[in-house]
Write a protein that holds these residues in place. Structure first.
Motif, PDB file in Angstrom:
ATOM      1  N   PHE A   2      24.542  28.322  37.656  1.00 14.28           N
ATOM      2  CA  PHE A   2      23.775  29.000  38.690  1.00 14.28           C
ATOM      3  C   PHE A   2      24.508  30.255  39.146  1.00 14.28           C
ATOM      4  O   PHE A   2      25.726  30.325  39.100  1.00 14.28           O
ATOM      5  N   ILE A   8      19.493  25.875  45.342  1.00 17.44           N
ATOM      6  CA  ILE A   8      19.404  24.758  44.406  1.00 17.44           C
ATOM      7  C   ILE A   8      19.188  23.452  45.161  1.00 17.44           C
ATOM      8  O   ILE A   8      19.420  23.371  46.365  1.00 17.44           O
ATOM      9  N   TYR A  10      20.771  19.863  45.253  1.00 20.21           N
ATOM     10  CA  TYR A  10      22.009  19.196  44.848  1.00 20.21           C
ATOM     11  C   TYR A  10      21.921  17.727  45.232  1.00 20.21           C
ATOM     12  O   TYR A  10      21.901  17.387  46.412  1.00 20.21           O
ATOM     13  N   PHE A  57      23.404  15.706  39.797  1.00 17.28           N
ATOM     14  CA  PHE A  57      22.131  16.379  39.596  1.00 17.28           C
ATOM     15  C   PHE A  57      22.076  17.685  40.381  1.00 17.28           C
ATOM     16  O   PHE A  57      22.345  17.708  41.588  1.00 17.28           O
ATOM     17  N   MET A  58      21.703  18.756  39.713  1.00 19.76           N
ATOM     18  CA  MET A  58      21.438  20.050  40.345  1.00 19.76           C
ATOM     19  C   MET A  58      20.314  20.722  39.580  1.00 19.76           C
ATOM     20  O   MET A  58      20.270  20.644  38.359  1.00 19.76           O
ATOM     21  N   ARG A  59      19.427  21.375  40.325  1.00 25.21           N
ATOM     22  CA  ARG A  59      18.362  22.154  39.703  1.00 25.21           C
ATOM     23  C   ARG A  59      17.977  23.265  40.661  1.00 25.21           C
ATOM     24  O   ARG A  59      18.184  23.161  41.874  1.00 25.21           O
ATOM     25  N   PRO A  60      17.381  24.337  40.128  1.00 28.33           N
ATOM     26  CA  PRO A  60      16.907  25.399  41.017  1.00 28.33           C
ATOM     27  C   PRO A  60      15.744  24.894  41.871  1.00 28.33           C
ATOM     28  O   PRO A  60      15.005  23.998  41.455  1.00 28.33           O
ATOM     29  N   HIS A 101      14.761  12.855  41.969  1.00 26.15           N
ATOM     30  CA  HIS A 101      14.793  14.309  42.197  1.00 26.15           C
ATOM     31  C   HIS A 101      13.467  14.968  41.830  1.00 26.15           C
ATOM     32  O   HIS A 101      13.413  16.152  41.560  1.00 26.15           O
ATOM     33  N   SER A 102      12.417  14.187  41.843  1.00 27.90           N
ATOM     34  CA  SER A 102      11.081  14.675  41.526  1.00 27.90           C
ATOM     35  C   SER A 102      10.289  14.849  42.813  1.00 27.90           C
ATOM     36  O   SER A 102      10.121  13.884  43.570  1.00 27.90           O
ATOM     37  N   GLU A 145      12.510  22.104  50.549  1.00 26.35           N
ATOM     38  CA  GLU A 145      12.249  22.812  49.300  1.00 26.35           C
ATOM     39  C   GLU A 145      10.992  23.678  49.405  1.00 26.35           C
ATOM     40  O   GLU A 145      10.990  24.825  48.947  1.00 26.35           O
TER      41      GLU A 145
END
Length: 169
Positions: A2, A8, A10, A57-60, A101-102, A145
């Motif tokens: 990133f 993100i 986290y 777990f990490m995602r934008p 994380h969905s 989010e």
């Protein structure tokens, strides 16, 4: 990897912003020779140092279009009420939803607990503490989010969703 400034997700900490990437000085970390993300938790503040090669777990954060598409699909996301009376099973069930994380799964959790509480209320019973806590956590994660993705204040997210769903009906 990133970039600095990126928002993100986290783990289950919620939305964080990448403040810096590199070696950390002045703070005890596990591996002083490793590069770390320096993250700031968006709503609660606080700093997190996490190795860039972590398996956590990490995602934008989702994009504006993804957020609006997900909001449009809320009516079609089916509830799955967990009827377990065993506290451990109920905790495990809800924890798995959070750890997926969905966003869709978080919406399912919120809708499921809302439905479960409605059914309990019809029988003269009160919502359970575990149900309430996990619903609140899922709502908070979603609201954080959506707030970032839609570039609106956190407090305005429920009203935005309500207005968007009213256009669909």
């Amino acid at each position: 990897m990133f970039k600095q400034g990126t928002f993100i997700i986290y783990g289950t900490a919620g939305v964080c912003q990448v403040i810096d990437i590199g070696r950390v000085s002045g703070v005890p970390v596990s591996h002083p020779e490793k590069d770390y993300y320096t993250l700031t938790k968006l709503r609660s503040g606080g700093t997190i140092y996490i190795p860039v090669d972590t398996t956590e777990f990490m995602r934008p954060v989702m994009t504006r279009d993804e957020a609006n598409d997900l909001i449009a699909r809320i009516p079609d996301i089916e509830e799955r009420v967990c009827e377990s009376r065993d506290q451990k099973s109920l905790n495990d069930y809800y924890r798995a939803s959070l750890q997926s994380h969905s966003c869709e799964e978080l919406i399912r959790l919120v809708k499921s607990v809302t439905r479960k509480n409605l059914l309990l209320g019809q029988r003269g019973k009160k919502p359970g503490r575990t149900d309430t806590e996990y619903k609140k956590k899922a709502e908070s994660l979603l609201q954080e989010e959506f707030s970032v993705a839609l570039e609106i204040p956190y407090a305005e997210v429920p009203k935005y969703i309500e207005q968007e769903l009213a256009h669909i009906s």
